[in-house]
Design an enzyme around this catalytic site. Structure first.
Site, PDB file in Angstrom:
ATOM      1  CG  HIS A 121      -2.002  -0.991   1.186  1.00 17.46           C
ATOM      2  ND1 HIS A 121      -2.833  -1.180   0.104  1.00 17.46           N
ATOM      3  CD2 HIS A 121      -2.377  -1.914   2.120  1.00 17.46           C
ATOM      4  CE1 HIS A 121      -3.684  -2.160   0.361  1.00 17.46           C
ATOM      5  NE2 HIS A 121      -3.418  -2.635   1.571  1.00 17.46           N
ATOM      6  CG  ASP A 157      -3.221  -8.279   0.643  1.00 17.54           C
ATOM      7  OD1 ASP A 157      -4.314  -7.712   0.840  1.00 17.54           O
ATOM      8  OD2 ASP A 157      -2.382  -8.447   1.535  1.00 17.54           O
ATOM      9  CG  HIS A 159      -7.091  -5.168   1.807  1.00 22.01           C
ATOM     10  ND1 HIS A 159      -6.605  -5.962   2.822  1.00 22.01           N
ATOM     11  CD2 HIS A 159      -8.369  -4.844   2.134  1.00 22.01           C
ATOM     12  CE1 HIS A 159      -7.553  -6.101   3.739  1.00 22.01           C
ATOM     13  NE2 HIS A 159      -8.622  -5.448   3.349  1.00 22.01           N
ATOM     14  CG  ASP A 244      -5.369  -9.853   3.439  1.00 21.64           C
ATOM     15  OD1 ASP A 244      -4.992 -10.370   2.368  1.00 21.64           O
ATOM     16  OD2 ASP A 244      -5.119  -8.668   3.740  1.00 21.64           O
TER      17      ASP A 244
END
Length: 308
Positions: A121, A157, A159, A244
Site C-alpha cells: 500500500h 492480497d 486488498h 487475508d
C-alpha cells in the site's frame, strides 16, 4: 537446490498497539515453519540503503517515516510506528534485495520473505494501510538494476496494492497483476485501471465480489494469468502474498479456502519454471490461518518441478 527463507527477529521490534498487523503474525509463522526449516536455506536480511529505498520512495517520505518512528507517532489512522519501526522497515525492504542477490548467484531460484511491516500500500510519497516502504516495488527496481529487466508482479492480497500499481503505472517494463476484493480498502483496483502512457496495458486488475469462492478466483489464475505471463515473458516473478483472502480473515469478505490458496500458489510456481520467483508476505490477520497458509506455500515451493 533448496528454497530460501528470509526471516529475522528484527521484524518483531516493529511494535503496534492493539492492531491487526502485530508481532503475533510472525511469531505464529516462525513457529509453524520450525518443522520444515531444515529443508530450506534460511537467511537473515541485510538492511536496505537509503539509495535503494529511493529507487521507489521520495526523500521526503523516507524522512517522514524516520521522524514519526523516532516520535513513536502513527503515520495515519491505520499505520503505526514505534522507536524501531524505521530500522525494521529498512530490513523488510532489504529482504527482497537479500533474496535477489542470492538468486543471482544461483543459490536457489525460489524465495519466501517472511517479513513485516508489509509494503504494497505504500506509494512513492506516502505510508498507508500498515505499510511504511513498498518492499516488493523496491525489489522490482533493484532486480532490474542487476539484470532482471522484465518483472512480473502478482498480488493476491485481498486488498488492492495501490502503492505498487502507482509506482509502475507508467512503466512497460513491470507488469502488475492483482486479484482482490471489490469495494474494499483502499478503493482502487478497478478493471479500467490498466496503466497510462508507456505503461498502458501493463496493469491488470481483477476485483472479486464479496463472498467469492475458490471457483471465481481460480478462473482468473487458470485463464487470464498464464496468458498474460506468456505475453509479457518476464525475467522474474515477484509475488505480494497476502493471505487475508482466506475465508477466516477478520479484515475481509472472500471465501477462499486453504486448498484454493494452495492452488493459486501452485499456478504461480508452474509459470515459467526456469525463472526465479520471490514471495513477499503482505496481509493475513487470523494468525493461525496465516501460519498454515505460509507453510503450505513453502511446501508447494518444495514440491515445485524445479526441485527434483
Amino acid at each position: 537446490m533448496k528454497p530460501i527463507l528470509i526471516k529475522s527477529s528484527i521484524f518483531l521490534k516493529h511494535k503496534t498497539l492493539q492492531h491487526p498487523e502485530s508481532v503475533d503474525r510472525l511469531v505464529a509463522i516462525y513457529d509453524e515453519l520450525k518443522t520444515i526449516e531444515d529443508k530450506l536455506i534460511v537467511l537473515e536480511p541485510k538492511k536496505a540503503t537509503q539509495k535503494q529505498i529511493e529507487l521507489v520512495h521520495t526523500k521526503e517520505h523516507i524522512l517522514r517515516v524516520k521522524e514519526y518512528s523516532q516520535k513513536e507517532e502513527p503515520l495515519d489512522a491505520d499505520t503505526q510506528t514505534s522507536k524501531d519501526s524505521f530500522d525494521v522497515a529498512l530490513y523488510a525492504a532489504g529482504s527482497g534485495i537479500t533474496a535477489l542477490d542470492a538468486l543471482k548467484k544461483g543459490v536457489s531460484n525460489l524465495a519466501f520473505c517472511a517479513i513485516r511491516p508489509p509494503g504494497h500500500h505504500a506509494t512513492p510519497s506516502k505510508a498507508m494501510g500498515f505499510c511504511l516502504f513498498n518492499n516488493i516495488a523496491i525489489a522490482a527496481k533493484y532486480a532490474q538494476s542487476i539484470g532482471y529487466k522484465r518483472v512480473f508482479i502478482v498480488d493476491f492480497d485481498v486488498h488492492h496494492g495501490n502503492g505498487t500499481q502507482d509506482t509502475f503505472y507508467l512503466d512497460s517494463s513491470v507488469f502488475y497483476f492483482s486479484t482482490h476484493q471489490a469495494f474494499a480498502y483502499p478503493g482502487s483496483g478497478n478493471p479500467d485501471e490498466i496503466g497510462e502512457g508507456e505503461g498502458k496495458g501493463y496493469t491488470f486488475n481483477y476485483p472479486l465480489m464479496p463472498n467469492s469462492t475458490d471457483k471465481e478466483i481460480l478462473e482468473c489464475y487458470q485463464d487470464e494469468f498464464p496468458k498474460l505471463v506468456d505475453k509479457f515473458n518476464p525475467d522474474i516473478i515477484l509475488v505480494s502474498a497476502g493471505y487475508d483472502l482466506h475465508e477466516s480473515d477478520p479484515l475481509a469478505m472472500l471465501d477462499i479456502t486453504f486448498e484454493g490458496i494452495k492452488e493459486i500458489v501452485k499456478l504461480i510456481l508452474n509459470q515459467k519454471q526456469d525463472i526465479p520467483k520471490i514471495f513477499f508476505l503482505e496481509g493475513g490477520y487470523n494468525t493461525k490461518a496465516l501460519a498454515t497458509n505460509v507453510k503450505n506455500t513453502i511446501e508447494q515451493m518444495l514440491l515445485s518441478a524445479t526441485y527434483f
